[in-house]
Scaffold this motif. Structure first.
Motif, mmCIF file in Angstrom:
data_model
loop_
_atom_site.group_PDB
_atom_site.id
_atom_site.type_symbol
_atom_site.label_atom_id
_atom_site.label_comp_id
_atom_site.label_asym_id
_atom_site.label_seq_id
_atom_site.Cartn_x
_atom_site.Cartn_y
_atom_site.Cartn_z
ATOM 1 N N UNK A 239 0.828 -1.441 0.050
ATOM 2 C CA UNK A 239 0.177 0.002 -0.004
ATOM 3 C C UNK A 239 0.990 1.225 0.083
ATOM 4 N N UNK A 240 1.972 1.274 0.827
ATOM 5 C CA UNK A 240 2.618 2.370 0.969
ATOM 6 C C UNK A 240 3.712 2.539 -0.287
ATOM 7 N N UNK A 241 3.945 1.431 -1.045
ATOM 8 C CA UNK A 241 4.540 1.508 -2.164
ATOM 9 C C UNK A 241 3.838 2.293 -3.135
ATOM 10 N N UNK A 242 2.598 2.090 -3.167
ATOM 11 C CA UNK A 242 1.693 2.988 -4.145
ATOM 12 C C UNK A 242 1.770 4.380 -3.923
ATOM 13 N N UNK A 243 1.783 4.907 -2.723
ATOM 14 C CA UNK A 243 1.731 6.173 -2.607
ATOM 15 C C UNK A 243 1.846 6.407 -0.925
ATOM 16 N N UNK A 244 2.667 7.507 -0.442
ATOM 17 C CA UNK A 244 2.511 7.788 0.856
ATOM 18 C C UNK A 244 1.059 8.041 1.330
ATOM 19 N N UNK A 245 0.902 7.504 2.567
ATOM 20 C CA UNK A 245 -0.218 7.664 3.288
ATOM 21 C C UNK A 245 -0.245 8.162 4.591
ATOM 22 N N UNK A 246 -1.417 8.924 5.313
ATOM 23 C CA UNK A 246 -1.629 9.001 6.640
ATOM 24 C C UNK A 246 -2.132 7.838 7.378
ATOM 25 N N UNK A 247 -2.063 7.826 8.569
ATOM 26 C CA UNK A 247 -2.415 6.844 9.592
ATOM 27 C C UNK A 247 -3.939 6.444 9.001
ATOM 28 N N UNK A 248 -4.911 7.350 9.005
ATOM 29 C CA UNK A 248 -6.409 7.339 8.756
ATOM 30 C C UNK A 248 -6.521 6.686 7.485
ATOM 31 N N UNK A 249 -5.854 7.140 6.559
ATOM 32 C CA UNK A 249 -5.793 6.567 5.100
ATOM 33 C C UNK A 249 -5.515 4.909 5.038
ATOM 34 N N UNK A 250 -4.356 4.735 5.845
ATOM 35 C CA UNK A 250 -4.121 3.337 5.817
ATOM 36 C C UNK A 250 -5.098 2.301 6.503
ATOM 37 N N UNK A 251 -5.608 2.930 7.428
ATOM 38 C CA UNK A 251 -6.748 2.155 8.136
ATOM 39 C C UNK A 251 -8.127 1.957 7.322
#
Length: 127
Positions: free
Chosen positions: A42-54
């Motif tokens: 998921x993070x290799x697709x784009x940086x994300x915030x904690x809530x986005x990861x959830x």
């Protein structure tokens, strides 16, 4: 009936086998668990915030997400960037080291799709 073709299996010593098993165990130790590889992907697709990861990783609890992110950061797969905004903005992103897993992730994704289809086929045949 199809003939089974003989494959040449390389002969390895017990020591080589033990070393190979050790390498696999090392990899599994670092990447074990249900969420680490999906997080790296998921993070290799784009940086994300904690809530986005959830939101992307449906079913992960905040406690587990925090734990997994910390472990991935300790092992050099994820970097946590804090921006001095109000409120503070925290962004997680994959490191260049995490790209060393690109082929593994691709193969796992392909195998997972084939396996899911096999299970569906088996279930259809059982009905």
């Amino acid at each position: 009936m199809k003939e089974i073709q003989e494959m040449e299996v390389p002969v390895i010593t017990r020591e080589e086998c033990n070393a190979h098993v050790g390498h696999i165990r090392d990899a599994l130790y670092v990447l074990n668990g249900k969420w680490k590889l999906p997080l790296i992907f998921t993070l290799s697709e784009a940086p994300k915030r904690f809530g986005e990861l959830q939101r992307v990783l449906e079913g992960i609890t905040p406690k587990i997400l925090t734990k997994e992110l910390k472990e991935l950061e300790l092992n050099g797969f994820v970097v946590r960037k804090v921006y001095p905004t109000t409120p503070v903005t925290v962004i997680y992103e994959a490191t260049s080291y995490s790209s060393t897993l690109q082929n593994v992730l691709h193969e796992l994704r392909e195998w997972g799709a084939r396996h899911r289809e096999k299970i569906r086929e088996d279930m259809r045949k059982a009905d």
